[in-house]
Write an enzyme that holds these catalytic residues in place. Structure first.
Site, PDB file in Angstrom:
ATOM      1  N   TYR A 143       0.820  -1.215   0.000  1.00  0.00           N
ATOM      2  CA  TYR A 143       0.000   0.000   0.000  1.00  0.00           C
ATOM      3  C   TYR A 143       0.856   1.269   0.000  1.00  0.00           C
ATOM      4  O   TYR A 143       0.349   2.364  -0.245  1.00  0.00           O
ATOM      5  CB  TYR A 143      -0.957   0.030   1.206  1.00  0.00           C
ATOM      6  CG  TYR A 143      -2.040  -1.030   1.155  1.00  0.00           C
ATOM      7  CD1 TYR A 143      -2.295  -1.744  -0.014  1.00  0.00           C
ATOM      8  CD2 TYR A 143      -2.808  -1.315   2.268  1.00  0.00           C
ATOM      9  CE1 TYR A 143      -3.289  -2.712  -0.057  1.00  0.00           C
ATOM     10  CE2 TYR A 143      -3.805  -2.277   2.238  1.00  0.00           C
ATOM     11  CZ  TYR A 143      -4.031  -2.978   1.070  1.00  0.00           C
ATOM     12  OH  TYR A 143      -5.014  -3.939   1.040  1.00  0.00           O
ATOM     13  N   ASP A 255     -10.822  -9.397   7.513  1.00  0.00           N
ATOM     14  CA  ASP A 255     -12.217  -9.382   7.070  1.00  0.00           C
ATOM     15  C   ASP A 255     -12.794 -10.798   7.040  1.00  0.00           C
ATOM     16  O   ASP A 255     -13.974 -11.005   7.343  1.00  0.00           O
ATOM     17  CB  ASP A 255     -12.348  -8.726   5.692  1.00  0.00           C
ATOM     18  CG  ASP A 255     -12.515  -7.208   5.802  1.00  0.00           C
ATOM     19  OD1 ASP A 255     -12.238  -6.663   6.886  1.00  0.00           O
ATOM     20  OD2 ASP A 255     -12.918  -6.575   4.814  1.00  0.00           O
TER      21      ASP A 255
END
Ligand code: NAD
Length: 374
Positions: A143, A255
């Site tokens: 990222y 998640d």
């Protein structure tokens, strides 16, 4: 009376302001009932800041964040800002906060509350009693790695580039957080990467192994490939205690773990930086979920993830473990009493089965706090 603690609230977008409103009520309750006072400031972040201030987080908000004892964030983003330039996107505000506060370790507990066993999409025996923590590296990896960008090639086609990069210190500091956390829990760490196909994964495994041998030999260490870990998290999640992994895999695996616990609406997180010269640890607390534009403004959001993030803040930033316990016990109480927002209503519940609103859930929690503190 304890001295006032500087708390910066950043409600953000979508359901962010709705769930943050319920934290405000608990802050007021603590002021009145527990003699714990906060100096609360509220600022804009994400799309709300783009609209009002021209960017996803202003310099003055960053100054406030750097000076605060802790930051509590709701959520950022939404379709309204889909077309803004990449550097101005709501998510960039969150990334800047993480980067400038140097929050390199993201702690995401995945805990299955007894009353919610039935709300999980997994079988009760798979999730009952689940209590794991995923420690995700937060400021490195793909990222942030350079080079990055989209370029047009000589033949007119385009190429998108992101770079996965990790250094020894980056790996050691996040692994150290995981080992230390494990020592306070069940003493087991599973380190996760893709060393079969990525050099950064080879380095990750070697450096975690070295740190373990040098400083944490008393902790049980195992290694797992990220794709297998995703599978194991839905097959047998209770095999884990603490999982430590990089930014990208941690984003996805946490998640996946969320579904084992019933709903994103129940999952808190803490992001911690390095202890500074004064002993302060920069910290940002936020629910794992996003801004949920599909239910925003409808009073349907589950505020418990944000309230549990606030409880983590009390424990990790303010050393108020008793107050954190109180909130977590009150969450158990409201769930045991059958209070359900739509996201945690039992699958197969009767059509029209009653669900509570965001505000009603917050109200039930305050009532439970009153009973517990009586
Ligand atoms: P999301 O987490 O916002 O929503 C996923 C699903 O879960 C939706 O159906 C939503 O209604 C439901 N949900 C989430 N939180 C809930 C809650 N508290 N109560 C009840 N239901 C809840 O993820 P998404 O839809 O992929 O993303 C929406 C926006 O949020 C995007 O702009 C995305 O970039 C952003 N986002 C922000 C963050 C953050 O601020 N940390 C994290 C993830 C996504």
């Amino acid at each position: 009376m304890a001295s006032n603690k500087k708390l910066l609230m950043l409600p953000g977008d979508g359901i962010g302001p709705e769930v943050m409103g319920e934290v405000r009520r608990v802050v007021d309750w603590m002021d009145k009932r527990r003699a714990v006072s906060f100096d609360v400031e509220e600022r804009l972040v994400g799309g709300a800041a783009i609209d009002a201030e021209g960017g996803p987080v202003s310099d003055s908000t960053m100054e406030k964040a750097l000076a605060a004892d802790a930051v509590l964030l709701g959520a950022v983003g939404g379709p309204k800002w889909d077309e803004v330039p990449f550097e101005l996107k709501p998510e960039r505000g969150l990334l800047r906060l993480r980067k400038d506060l140097e929050l390199f370790a993201n702690l995401r507990p995945a805990l299955c509350f007894d009353a919610l066993v039935e709300a999980s999409t997994l079988k009760p025996e798979v999730v009952s009693g689940l209590d794991i923590v995923i420690v995700r590296e937060l400021t490195g990896g793909v990222y942030f790695g350079e080079p990055r960008g989209i370029e047009t090639l000589p033949d007119g086609t385009r190429r998108g580039i992101n770079t996965q990069v990790y250094t020894t210190p980056e790996i050691h500091r996040v692994a150290r957080v995981a080992f230390e956390l494990a020592r306070k829990r069940n003493n087991r760490v599973c380190s996760v990467e893709k060393c079969n196909v990525m050099e950064s994964g080879v380095l990750w495994r070697e450096e975690v192994t070295k740190l373990h041998a040098d400083e944490f030999a008393d902790v049980e260490l195992s290694h797992m490939l990220a794709d297998n870990c995703a599978m194991q998290l839905v097959r047998a999640p209770k095999q884990f205690d603490v999982i430590v992994t990089d930014n990208l895999f941690g984003d996805m695996l946490s998640d996946a773990a969320a579904m084992a616990t019933g709903s994103l609406g129940m999952l808190p997180s803490a992001s911690l930086g390095a202890t500074d010269a004064t002993g302060r640890i920069p910290a940002l607390y936020e629910p794992v979920h996003g801004s949920a534009p599909d239910i925003a403004g409808q009073g349907k959001a589950n505020p418990l993830a944000t309230l549990l993030s606030f409880a983590m803040m009390l424990r990790y930033s303010f050393d108020l473990g008793d107050d954190a316990d109180l909130i977590e016990q009150a969450v158990q109480d409201v769930l045991a009493a059958g209070n359900r927002t739509g996201d945690i209503a039992a699958p197969g519940a009767a059509p029209g089965a009653a669900t509570v609103s965001t505000e009603q859930m917050g109200g039930a929690l305050l009532a439970a706090l009153d009973r517990r503190a009586a």
